[in-house]
Design a protein around this motif. Structure first.
Motif, PDB file in Angstrom:
ATOM      1  N   SER A 159     -11.346  -3.954  26.690  1.00 43.64           N
ATOM      2  CA  SER A 159     -11.507  -2.981  25.610  1.00 43.64           C
ATOM      3  C   SER A 159     -11.405  -3.622  24.269  1.00 43.64           C
ATOM      4  O   SER A 159     -12.338  -3.456  23.487  1.00 43.64           O
ATOM      5  CB  SER A 159     -10.225  -2.299  25.440  1.00 43.64           C
ATOM      6  N   LEU A 160     -10.688  -4.927  24.333  1.00 48.53           N
ATOM      7  CA  LEU A 160     -10.670  -5.539  23.025  1.00 48.53           C
ATOM      8  C   LEU A 160     -11.888  -6.697  22.731  1.00 48.53           C
ATOM      9  O   LEU A 160     -12.435  -6.644  21.980  1.00 48.53           O
ATOM     10  CB  LEU A 160      -9.364  -6.602  22.929  1.00 48.53           C
ATOM     11  N   LEU A 161     -12.496  -6.930  23.997  1.00 50.49           N
ATOM     12  CA  LEU A 161     -13.608  -7.882  24.069  1.00 50.49           C
ATOM     13  C   LEU A 161     -14.731  -6.852  23.447  1.00 50.49           C
ATOM     14  O   LEU A 161     -15.620  -7.294  22.565  1.00 50.49           O
ATOM     15  CB  LEU A 161     -14.060  -8.287  25.437  1.00 50.49           C
ATOM     16  N   SER A 162     -15.102  -5.489  23.991  1.00 48.89           N
ATOM     17  CA  SER A 162     -15.910  -4.594  23.545  1.00 48.89           C
ATOM     18  C   SER A 162     -16.104  -4.724  21.816  1.00 48.89           C
ATOM     19  O   SER A 162     -16.950  -4.586  21.116  1.00 48.89           O
ATOM     20  CB  SER A 162     -15.867  -3.209  23.783  1.00 48.89           C
ATOM     21  N   GLN A 163     -14.717  -4.545  21.308  1.00 47.19           N
ATOM     22  CA  GLN A 163     -14.598  -4.448  19.939  1.00 47.19           C
ATOM     23  C   GLN A 163     -14.951  -5.802  19.360  1.00 47.19           C
ATOM     24  O   GLN A 163     -15.567  -5.535  18.185  1.00 47.19           O
ATOM     25  CB  GLN A 163     -13.062  -4.143  19.601  1.00 47.19           C
ATOM     26  N   LEU A 164     -14.613  -6.882  19.815  1.00 49.07           N
ATOM     27  CA  LEU A 164     -14.878  -7.986  19.332  1.00 49.07           C
ATOM     28  C   LEU A 164     -16.333  -8.264  19.188  1.00 49.07           C
ATOM     29  O   LEU A 164     -17.036  -8.769  18.167  1.00 49.07           O
ATOM     30  CB  LEU A 164     -14.221  -9.146  20.116  1.00 49.07           C
ATOM     31  N   LYS A 165     -17.057  -7.927  20.255  1.00 52.37           N
ATOM     32  CA  LYS A 165     -18.507  -7.958  20.141  1.00 52.37           C
ATOM     33  C   LYS A 165     -19.323  -7.106  19.225  1.00 52.37           C
ATOM     34  O   LYS A 165     -20.254  -7.774  18.602  1.00 52.37           O
ATOM     35  CB  LYS A 165     -19.053  -7.701  21.722  1.00 52.37           C
ATOM     36  N   VAL A 166     -18.739  -6.213  18.820  1.00 48.27           N
ATOM     37  CA  VAL A 166     -19.265  -5.369  17.954  1.00 48.27           C
ATOM     38  C   VAL A 166     -19.200  -5.808  16.440  1.00 48.27           C
ATOM     39  O   VAL A 166     -19.711  -6.153  15.620  1.00 48.27           O
ATOM     40  CB  VAL A 166     -18.872  -3.828  17.645  1.00 48.27           C
ATOM     41  N   LEU A 167     -17.716  -6.519  16.297  1.00 46.73           N
ATOM     42  CA  LEU A 167     -17.661  -7.201  15.107  1.00 46.73           C
ATOM     43  C   LEU A 167     -18.310  -8.514  14.908  1.00 46.73           C
ATOM     44  O   LEU A 167     -18.776  -8.962  13.647  1.00 46.73           O
ATOM     45  CB  LEU A 167     -16.029  -7.523  15.014  1.00 46.73           C
ATOM     46  N   LEU A 168     -18.718  -9.167  15.921  1.00 48.56           N
ATOM     47  CA  LEU A 168     -19.336 -10.416  15.838  1.00 48.56           C
ATOM     48  C   LEU A 168     -20.730 -10.260  15.200  1.00 48.56           C
ATOM     49  O   LEU A 168     -21.630 -10.995  14.882  1.00 48.56           O
ATOM     50  CB  LEU A 168     -19.440 -11.196  17.207  1.00 48.56           C
ATOM     51  N   THR A 169     -21.404  -8.982  15.462  1.00 45.07           N
ATOM     52  CA  THR A 169     -22.846  -8.501  15.203  1.00 45.07           C
ATOM     53  C   THR A 169     -22.854  -8.604  13.591  1.00 45.07           C
ATOM     54  O   THR A 169     -24.154  -8.665  13.102  1.00 45.07           O
ATOM     55  CB  THR A 169     -23.106  -7.149  15.559  1.00 45.07           C
ATOM     56  N   LYS A 170     -21.718  -8.508  12.842  1.00 42.87           N
ATOM     57  CA  LYS A 170     -21.849  -8.651  11.397  1.00 42.87           C
ATOM     58  C   LYS A 170     -21.906 -10.145  10.977  1.00 42.87           C
ATOM     59  O   LYS A 170     -21.820 -10.245   9.656  1.00 42.87           O
ATOM     60  CB  LYS A 170     -20.480  -7.824  10.818  1.00 42.87           C
ATOM     61  N   PHE A 171     -21.490 -11.012  11.712  1.00 41.22           N
ATOM     62  CA  PHE A 171     -21.667 -12.331  11.297  1.00 41.22           C
ATOM     63  C   PHE A 171     -22.976 -13.011  11.222  1.00 41.22           C
ATOM     64  O   PHE A 171     -23.647 -13.033  12.222  1.00 41.22           O
ATOM     65  CB  PHE A 171     -20.832 -13.605  12.280  1.00 41.22           C
ATOM     66  N   PRO A 172     -23.470 -13.541   9.890  1.00 39.49           N
ATOM     67  CA  PRO A 172     -24.841 -13.577   9.997  1.00 39.49           C
ATOM     68  C   PRO A 172     -25.366 -15.199  10.571  1.00 39.49           C
ATOM     69  O   PRO A 172     -26.525 -15.308  11.053  1.00 39.49           O
ATOM     70  CB  PRO A 172     -25.163 -13.608   8.528  1.00 39.49           C
ATOM     71  N   SER A 173     -24.566 -15.734  10.888  1.00 41.11           N
ATOM     72  CA  SER A 173     -24.878 -17.357  11.139  1.00 41.11           C
ATOM     73  C   SER A 173     -24.880 -17.466  12.595  1.00 41.11           C
ATOM     74  O   SER A 173     -25.371 -18.347  13.242  1.00 41.11           O
ATOM     75  CB  SER A 173     -23.624 -18.206  10.723  1.00 41.11           C
ATOM     76  N   LEU A 174     -24.737 -16.348  13.423  1.00 40.24           N
ATOM     77  CA  LEU A 174     -24.618 -16.360  14.898  1.00 40.24           C
ATOM     78  C   LEU A 174     -25.977 -16.180  15.422  1.00 40.24           C
ATOM     79  O   LEU A 174     -27.075 -15.700  14.662  1.00 40.24           O
ATOM     80  CB  LEU A 174     -23.856 -15.154  15.560  1.00 40.24           C
ATOM     81  N   PRO A 175     -26.210 -16.733  16.382  1.00 44.82           N
ATOM     82  CA  PRO A 175     -27.652 -16.527  17.359  1.00 44.82           C
ATOM     83  C   PRO A 175     -27.997 -15.208  17.545  1.00 44.82           C
ATOM     84  O   PRO A 175     -27.105 -14.354  17.591  1.00 44.82           O
ATOM     85  CB  PRO A 175     -27.497 -17.378  18.499  1.00 44.82           C
ATOM     86  N   PRO A 176     -29.404 -14.856  17.470  1.00 41.27           N
ATOM     87  CA  PRO A 176     -30.450 -15.721  17.463  1.00 41.27           C
ATOM     88  C   PRO A 176     -30.872 -16.288  15.973  1.00 41.27           C
ATOM     89  O   PRO A 176     -31.740 -16.892  15.781  1.00 41.27           O
ATOM     90  CB  PRO A 176     -31.687 -14.972  18.133  1.00 41.27           C
ATOM     91  N   SER A 177     -30.358 -15.523  14.665  1.00 42.91           N
ATOM     92  CA  SER A 177     -30.790 -15.735  13.632  1.00 42.91           C
ATOM     93  C   SER A 177     -30.434 -17.106  12.872  1.00 42.91           C
ATOM     94  O   SER A 177     -31.116 -17.776  12.034  1.00 42.91           O
ATOM     95  CB  SER A 177     -30.477 -14.336  12.722  1.00 42.91           C
TER      96      SER A 177
END
Length: 228
Positions: free
Chosen positions: A29-47
């Motif tokens: 459950s927490l992992l699903s929430q974390l993955k959503v939050l990570l999409t807000k980080f601009p420095s992550l792949p693939p961009s």
């Protein structure tokens, strides 16, 4: 600290606490929430967009996906393993100039090699090996997987079984057990022992009584005479 980073850090702390106590329902459950939050980080792949917090963002994201891969092993979810591994892989291949290497990199790469062996995806196994630097093959985790594949291909099932006792990382045990089960169709592993299944006895051929055969032949002959 950036508010988004603070939120991810706190949530990841809760995830790790649940992970330690083997509360895998909460972990997922927490992992699903974390993955959503990570999409807000601009420095992550693939961009890989430039960001003042790029190092922090990449570091925590890599650690989250590393935990996700290990979680998938503990929950015996190979589909989740494949998804999370491929999300993690760019952090190993494309951030070498940004982040220091992760101590979990080779154990997880070795885990992926074991998964490919279990799934009999030998061509992909060798493709993954070719992408690694030659020096990496000296790492115990990768060396273990390579030697295991050689034993498997040679039919040296005794070496496959004994390799379980020398796994370089505790997370390897799950895939080793799966490999032992798929390595030989006549094996059965129970309570740490290997049992060989007894070959099924073939059913005896039924012999047609000679008198019955003679009577049938004569009957066919009489029918033919009537037709002619």
């Amino acid at each position: 600290m950036d508010p988004q980073m603070t939120e991810v850090t706190q949530l990841f702390g809760r995830f790790k606490a649940a992970f330690i106590r083997n509360d895998f329902v909460s972990c997922n459950s927490l992992l699903s929430q974390l993955k959503v939050l990570l999409t807000k980080f601009p420095s992550l792949p693939p961009s890989f967009q430039e960001s003042p917090n790029a190092v922090q963002e990449l570091t925590i994201a890599r650690e989250i996906y590393e935990h996700a891969v290990v979680l998938s092993v503990k929950t015996e979810d190979q589909d989740a393993f494949e998804r999370d591994f491929f999300q993690l892989k760019p952090y190993y291949t494309d951030t070498s100039g940004i982040l220091p290497s992760s101590p979990q990199e080779y154990p997880i790469l070795g885990l992926n090699l074991l998964r490919l062996l279990v799934q009999n995806r030998i061509a992909e196994f060798h493709t993954e090996l070719e992408l690694l630097p030659t020096s990496a093959l000296d790492n115990p985790c990768l060396k273990h997987a390579v030697e295991l594949e050689q034993s498997f291909m040679e039919g040296a099932y005794n070496r496959v079984l004994s390799a379980r006792q020398t796994v370089p990382h505790e997370t390897y045990v799950h895939f080793m057990d799966l490999l032992a089960k798929t390595g030989h169709p006549e094996w059965e592993i129970k309570d740490g022992f290997v049992f060989f299944q007894k070959a099924k006895e073939s059913a005896p051929c039924k012999e047609i009584p000679s008198l019955q055969l003679i009577n049938q032949t004569l009957s066919y002959a009489r029918e033919l005479e009537r037709i002619v």
